[in-house]
Motif scaffolding. Structure first.
Motif, short mmCIF file in Angstrom:
data_model
loop_
_atom_site.label_atom_id
_atom_site.label_comp_id
_atom_site.label_asym_id
_atom_site.label_seq_id
_atom_site.Cartn_x
_atom_site.Cartn_y
_atom_site.Cartn_z
N LEU A 11 0.85 -1.18 0.00
CA LEU A 11 0.00 0.00 0.00
C LEU A 11 0.89 1.23 0.00
O LEU A 11 1.65 1.46 0.91
N VAL A 12 0.80 2.00 -1.05
CA VAL A 12 1.57 3.22 -1.14
C VAL A 12 0.73 4.34 -0.56
O VAL A 12 -0.37 4.59 -0.99
N LEU A 13 1.29 5.00 0.46
CA LEU A 13 0.56 6.08 1.10
C LEU A 13 1.08 7.40 0.56
O LEU A 13 2.22 7.78 0.80
N GLY A 29 -4.79 4.39 0.59
CA GLY A 29 -5.25 3.19 1.29
C GLY A 29 -6.77 3.06 1.28
O GLY A 29 -7.30 1.97 1.08
N LEU A 30 -7.48 4.17 1.45
CA LEU A 30 -8.94 4.13 1.41
C LEU A 30 -9.43 3.74 0.03
O LEU A 30 -10.38 2.97 -0.11
N LYS A 31 -8.78 4.26 -0.99
CA LYS A 31 -9.16 3.90 -2.37
C LYS A 31 -8.94 2.41 -2.62
O LYS A 31 -9.78 1.74 -3.23
N GLU A 78 -11.76 5.35 14.32
CA GLU A 78 -12.92 4.61 14.86
C GLU A 78 -13.65 3.86 13.75
O GLU A 78 -14.02 2.70 13.92
N MET A 79 -13.85 4.52 12.61
CA MET A 79 -14.53 3.86 11.49
C MET A 79 -13.73 2.66 11.00
O MET A 79 -14.30 1.58 10.79
N LEU A 80 -12.44 2.84 10.82
CA LEU A 80 -11.60 1.74 10.33
C LEU A 80 -11.58 0.58 11.32
O LEU A 80 -11.64 -0.59 10.93
N PHE A 173 -17.58 8.32 2.44
CA PHE A 173 -17.66 9.41 3.40
C PHE A 173 -16.29 9.72 4.00
O PHE A 173 -15.91 10.89 4.12
N MET A 174 -15.52 8.69 4.37
CA MET A 174 -14.19 8.93 4.94
C MET A 174 -13.31 9.67 3.93
O MET A 174 -12.58 10.58 4.30
N ASN A 175 -13.40 9.28 2.68
CA ASN A 175 -12.62 9.94 1.64
C ASN A 175 -13.02 11.41 1.52
O ASN A 175 -12.17 12.30 1.47
#
Length: 183
Positions: A11-13, A29-31, A78-80, A173-175
């Motif tokens: 995962l490239v951040l 990471g979210l994507k 918290e979501m993750l 939503f997080m994104n």
């Protein structure tokens, strides 16, 4: 659950969100997690429409103007954490692409470790002002509702698919949340 129990995932951040300034960017990471979530199942939702429910995502509680930058880190963490907990259940459908599920869990685990490192740098939750809801508690209640839904539907495949669609909304939503604070 440790990250070495999962298939390795590169995962490239990249630094492109407000969390980047704290070394906590999760944009890429979210994507990737969203992509893994989409690829886990090709099951048609048609037979599942009867199992639909409104999980009442608490969007308003987390979009207030008083939301501090540090709170965004805590909310995303918290979501993750809640998503990781749900998808770690041994009751996930066997028909799901297990490689994608393992990659999702691995990505979530890495992002949680990254955010915990950020939170360990002295970032603390700023309490909401009197009369406003605590977004963290609202989130816990929301995810508890999802868990109760799965349990009430006896972890049926349709329940998992309905829940998977809901979690995709959470990722979107997080994104959006991390992107909006950058501006």
């Amino acid at each position: 659950m440790t990250s070495w129990t999962f298939l390795p995932v590169a995962l490239v951040l990249l630094c492109s969100s407000t969390l980047c300034s704290m070394g906590c960017d999760l944009t890429q990471g979210l994507k990737e997690d969203f992509s893994f979530l989409n690829q886990m199942s090709t099951f048609s939702l048609g037979p599942c429409w009867k199992d639909r429910t409104n999980f009442n995502f608490p969007k308003e509680a987390m979009e207030g103007s008083q939301l501090q930058r540090e709170n965004v880190t805590v909310i995303v963490h918290e979501m993750l954490q809640q998503i990781f907990t749900i998808f770690s259940l041994n009751a996930t459908p066997a028909a799901w692409n297990q490689t994608q599920l393992i990659q999702l869990l691995s990505g979530l685990d890495q992002q949680l470790e990254q955010l915990e490192s950020c939170l360990g740098q002295g970032i603390e939750w700023e309490e909401p002002s009197l009369g406003s809801e605590n977004p963290r508690l609202v989130l816990k209640s929301y995810f508890q509702g999802i868990s109760q839904y799965l349990q009430g539907k006896e972890y049926s495949r349709c329940a998992w698919e309905i829940m998977r669609v809901e979690i995709r909304r959470v990722f979107l939503f997080m994104n959006k949340l991390t992107r909006n604070l950058r501006n």
